[in-house]
Design a protein around this motif. Structure first.
Motif, PDB file in Angstrom:
ATOM      1  N   PRO A  65      -3.843  -3.786   0.787  1.00 49.55           N
ATOM      2  CA  PRO A  65      -3.389  -4.227  -0.180  1.00 49.55           C
ATOM      3  C   PRO A  65      -3.577  -4.013  -1.754  1.00 49.55           C
ATOM      4  O   PRO A  65      -3.222  -4.121  -2.731  1.00 49.55           O
ATOM      5  CB  PRO A  65      -3.811  -5.778  -0.163  1.00 49.55           C
ATOM      6  CG  PRO A  65      -4.832  -5.716   0.479  1.00 49.55           C
ATOM      7  CD  PRO A  65      -4.156  -4.822   1.292  1.00 49.55           C
ATOM      8  N   ASP A  66      -5.288  -2.872  -1.444  1.00 48.46           N
ATOM      9  CA  ASP A  66      -5.823  -2.380  -3.246  1.00 48.46           C
ATOM     10  C   ASP A  66      -5.243  -0.905  -3.056  1.00 48.46           C
ATOM     11  O   ASP A  66      -5.677  -0.521  -4.138  1.00 48.46           O
ATOM     12  CB  ASP A  66      -7.090  -2.329  -2.556  1.00 48.46           C
ATOM     13  CG  ASP A  66      -8.399  -4.157  -2.584  1.00 48.46           C
ATOM     14  OD1 ASP A  66      -7.061  -4.547  -3.469  1.00 48.46           O
ATOM     15  OD2 ASP A  66      -8.753  -4.053  -2.048  1.00 48.46           O
ATOM     16  N   GLY A  67      -4.032  -0.521  -2.589  1.00 46.15           N
ATOM     17  CA  GLY A  67      -3.926   1.258  -1.971  1.00 46.15           C
ATOM     18  C   GLY A  67      -2.839   1.232  -3.225  1.00 46.15           C
ATOM     19  O   GLY A  67      -2.241  -0.075  -4.056  1.00 46.15           O
ATOM     20  N   GLY A  68      -2.429   2.500  -4.211  1.00 48.60           N
ATOM     21  CA  GLY A  68      -2.030   2.638  -5.014  1.00 48.60           C
ATOM     22  C   GLY A  68      -0.099   2.592  -3.546  1.00 48.60           C
ATOM     23  O   GLY A  68       0.137   2.630  -3.084  1.00 48.60           O
ATOM     24  N   LEU A  69       0.743   2.430  -5.468  1.00 41.84           N
ATOM     25  CA  LEU A  69       2.386   2.788  -4.901  1.00 41.84           C
ATOM     26  C   LEU A  69       2.506   3.892  -4.933  1.00 41.84           C
ATOM     27  O   LEU A  69       2.691   4.168  -6.670  1.00 41.84           O
ATOM     28  CB  LEU A  69       3.243   1.088  -5.823  1.00 41.84           C
ATOM     29  CG  LEU A  69       4.376   1.233  -4.754  1.00 41.84           C
ATOM     30  CD1 LEU A  69       4.462   0.888  -3.105  1.00 41.84           C
ATOM     31  CD2 LEU A  69       4.736   0.102  -5.750  1.00 41.84           C
ATOM     32  N   THR A  70       3.210   4.330  -4.108  1.00 41.41           N
ATOM     33  CA  THR A  70       4.414   5.991  -4.510  1.00 41.41           C
ATOM     34  C   THR A  70       5.170   5.912  -4.638  1.00 41.41           C
ATOM     35  O   THR A  70       6.252   4.940  -4.598  1.00 41.41           O
ATOM     36  CB  THR A  70       4.027   6.529  -2.958  1.00 41.41           C
ATOM     37  OG1 THR A  70       4.836   6.399  -2.133  1.00 41.41           O
ATOM     38  CG2 THR A  70       2.455   7.123  -2.420  1.00 41.41           C
ATOM     39  N   ARG A  71       5.424   6.996  -6.007  1.00 40.90           N
ATOM     40  CA  ARG A  71       7.099   6.499  -6.006  1.00 40.90           C
ATOM     41  C   ARG A  71       7.904   6.699  -4.519  1.00 40.90           C
ATOM     42  O   ARG A  71       9.012   6.176  -4.505  1.00 40.90           O
ATOM     43  CB  ARG A  71       7.042   8.367  -6.549  1.00 40.90           C
ATOM     44  CG  ARG A  71       6.811   7.959  -8.095  1.00 40.90           C
ATOM     45  CD  ARG A  71       6.930   9.459  -8.815  1.00 40.90           C
ATOM     46  NE  ARG A  71       6.479   9.762  -9.831  1.00 40.90           N
ATOM     47  CZ  ARG A  71       5.955  11.105 -10.380  1.00 40.90           C
ATOM     48  NH1 ARG A  71       6.621  11.808  -9.951  1.00 40.90           N
ATOM     49  NH2 ARG A  71       5.006  10.808 -11.623  1.00 40.90           N
ATOM     50  N   ALA A  72       7.320   7.454  -3.523  1.00 38.91           N
ATOM     51  CA  ALA A  72       8.036   7.090  -2.127  1.00 38.91           C
ATOM     52  C   ALA A  72       8.535   5.817  -1.912  1.00 38.91           C
ATOM     53  O   ALA A  72       9.629   5.730  -1.503  1.00 38.91           O
ATOM     54  CB  ALA A  72       8.064   8.294  -1.618  1.00 38.91           C
ATOM     55  N   GLN A  73       7.136   5.295  -1.646  1.00 44.17           N
ATOM     56  CA  GLN A  73       7.262   3.866  -1.602  1.00 44.17           C
ATOM     57  C   GLN A  73       8.525   2.789  -2.751  1.00 44.17           C
ATOM     58  O   GLN A  73       8.781   2.384  -1.952  1.00 44.17           O
ATOM     59  CB  GLN A  73       5.729   2.995  -1.574  1.00 44.17           C
ATOM     60  CG  GLN A  73       4.937   4.235  -0.320  1.00 44.17           C
ATOM     61  CD  GLN A  73       3.752   3.501  -0.787  1.00 44.17           C
ATOM     62  OE1 GLN A  73       2.634   3.475  -1.712  1.00 44.17           O
ATOM     63  NE2 GLN A  73       3.053   3.607   0.077  1.00 44.17           N
ATOM     64  N   PHE A  74       7.748   3.204  -3.665  1.00 39.54           N
ATOM     65  CA  PHE A  74       9.122   2.342  -4.262  1.00 39.54           C
ATOM     66  C   PHE A  74      10.354   2.631  -4.935  1.00 39.54           C
ATOM     67  O   PHE A  74      11.015   1.991  -4.072  1.00 39.54           O
ATOM     68  CB  PHE A  74       8.576   2.656  -6.203  1.00 39.54           C
ATOM     69  CG  PHE A  74       9.067   1.812  -6.906  1.00 39.54           C
ATOM     70  CD1 PHE A  74       8.925   0.612  -7.336  1.00 39.54           C
ATOM     71  CD2 PHE A  74      10.200   2.535  -8.478  1.00 39.54           C
ATOM     72  CE1 PHE A  74       9.181  -0.427  -8.323  1.00 39.54           C
ATOM     73  CE2 PHE A  74      10.999   1.749  -8.911  1.00 39.54           C
ATOM     74  CZ  PHE A  74      10.210   0.122  -9.260  1.00 39.54           C
ATOM     75  N   VAL A  75      10.680   3.412  -4.420  1.00 39.80           N
ATOM     76  CA  VAL A  75      12.158   4.637  -3.669  1.00 39.80           C
ATOM     77  C   VAL A  75      12.488   3.581  -2.674  1.00 39.80           C
ATOM     78  O   VAL A  75      13.533   2.896  -2.750  1.00 39.80           O
ATOM     79  CB  VAL A  75      12.560   5.274  -3.850  1.00 39.80           C
ATOM     80  CG1 VAL A  75      13.922   6.053  -3.473  1.00 39.80           C
ATOM     81  CG2 VAL A  75      12.149   6.678  -5.489  1.00 39.80           C
ATOM     82  N   THR A  76      11.923   3.743  -2.040  1.00 36.67           N
ATOM     83  CA  THR A  76      12.186   2.850  -0.325  1.00 36.67           C
ATOM     84  C   THR A  76      12.570   1.437  -0.465  1.00 36.67           C
ATOM     85  O   THR A  76      13.731   0.912  -0.051  1.00 36.67           O
ATOM     86  CB  THR A  76      11.320   3.042   1.149  1.00 36.67           C
ATOM     87  OG1 THR A  76      11.099   4.417   0.978  1.00 36.67           O
ATOM     88  CG2 THR A  76      11.346   2.689   1.721  1.00 36.67           C
ATOM     89  N   ILE A  77      12.058   0.633  -1.454  1.00 37.60           N
ATOM     90  CA  ILE A  77      11.467  -1.072  -1.620  1.00 37.60           C
ATOM     91  C   ILE A  77      12.402  -1.041  -2.383  1.00 37.60           C
ATOM     92  O   ILE A  77      13.645  -1.910  -1.817  1.00 37.60           O
ATOM     93  CB  ILE A  77       9.908  -0.929  -2.613  1.00 37.60           C
ATOM     94  CG1 ILE A  77       8.651  -1.392  -1.522  1.00 37.60           C
ATOM     95  CG2 ILE A  77      10.420  -2.658  -2.795  1.00 37.60           C
ATOM     96  CD1 ILE A  77       7.600  -1.399  -2.647  1.00 37.60           C
ATOM     97  N   LEU A  78      13.309  -0.298  -3.331  1.00 35.69           N
ATOM     98  CA  LEU A  78      14.060  -0.520  -4.335  1.00 35.69           C
ATOM     99  C   LEU A  78      15.443  -0.341  -2.900  1.00 35.69           C
ATOM    100  O   LEU A  78      16.509  -1.838  -3.053  1.00 35.69           O
ATOM    101  CB  LEU A  78      14.314  -0.130  -5.094  1.00 35.69           C
ATOM    102  CG  LEU A  78      13.841  -0.050  -6.251  1.00 35.69           C
ATOM    103  CD1 LEU A  78      13.784   1.076  -7.340  1.00 35.69           C
ATOM    104  CD2 LEU A  78      13.717  -1.406  -6.369  1.00 35.69           C
TER     105      LEU A  78
END
Length: 84
Positions: A65-78
Motif C-alpha cells: 500500500p505504500d508503494g508507487g503506482l506505475t503507468r503499466a499498473q494504472f493502464v491495467t486498472i483502467l
C-alpha cells in the motif's frame, strides 16, 4: 510521501465510484495480503478494489500500500474497470 497517499486515495475513490462490470461481480472471501491490516485506514478501499478485480497486489500475499503506482499498473486498472 503525503502527496502519494492523497493521490492514491483520490484514485481509489474514483475507482469505487465506477459501476462494477458483471465479470467482476463475484466478490472474494478474504484478502490474502499480510501488509493490509483490518485496522488500517486504507483497508476498506483496498478490499473493495480487490473484490471488484481491479487490483491483485504485487505478490500473492503482499499488496504494498505504500508503494508507487506505475503507468503499466494504472493502464491495467483502467482496462479492468472498463471490462476489457
Amino acid at each position: 510521501m503525503k502527496i502519494k497517499r492523497i493521490i492514491s486515495a483520490a484514485i481509489a475513490g474514483a475507482m469505487l465510484s465506477v459501476p462494477t462490470p458483471a465479470v467482476f461481480s463475484g466478490g472474494k472471501a478474504e484478502m490474502p495480503f499480510k501488509d493490509v491490516g483490518s485496522g488500517a485506514w486504507f483497508y476498506e478501499p483496498i478490499k473493495q478494489i480487490y473484490d471488484k478485480g481491479y487490483m491483485e497486489g504485487v505478490e500473492k500475499d503482499r499488496f504494498s500500500p505504500d508503494g508507487g503506482l506505475t503507468r503499466a499498473q494504472f493502464v491495467t486498472i483502467l482496462c479492468r474497470m472498463s471490462g476489457g
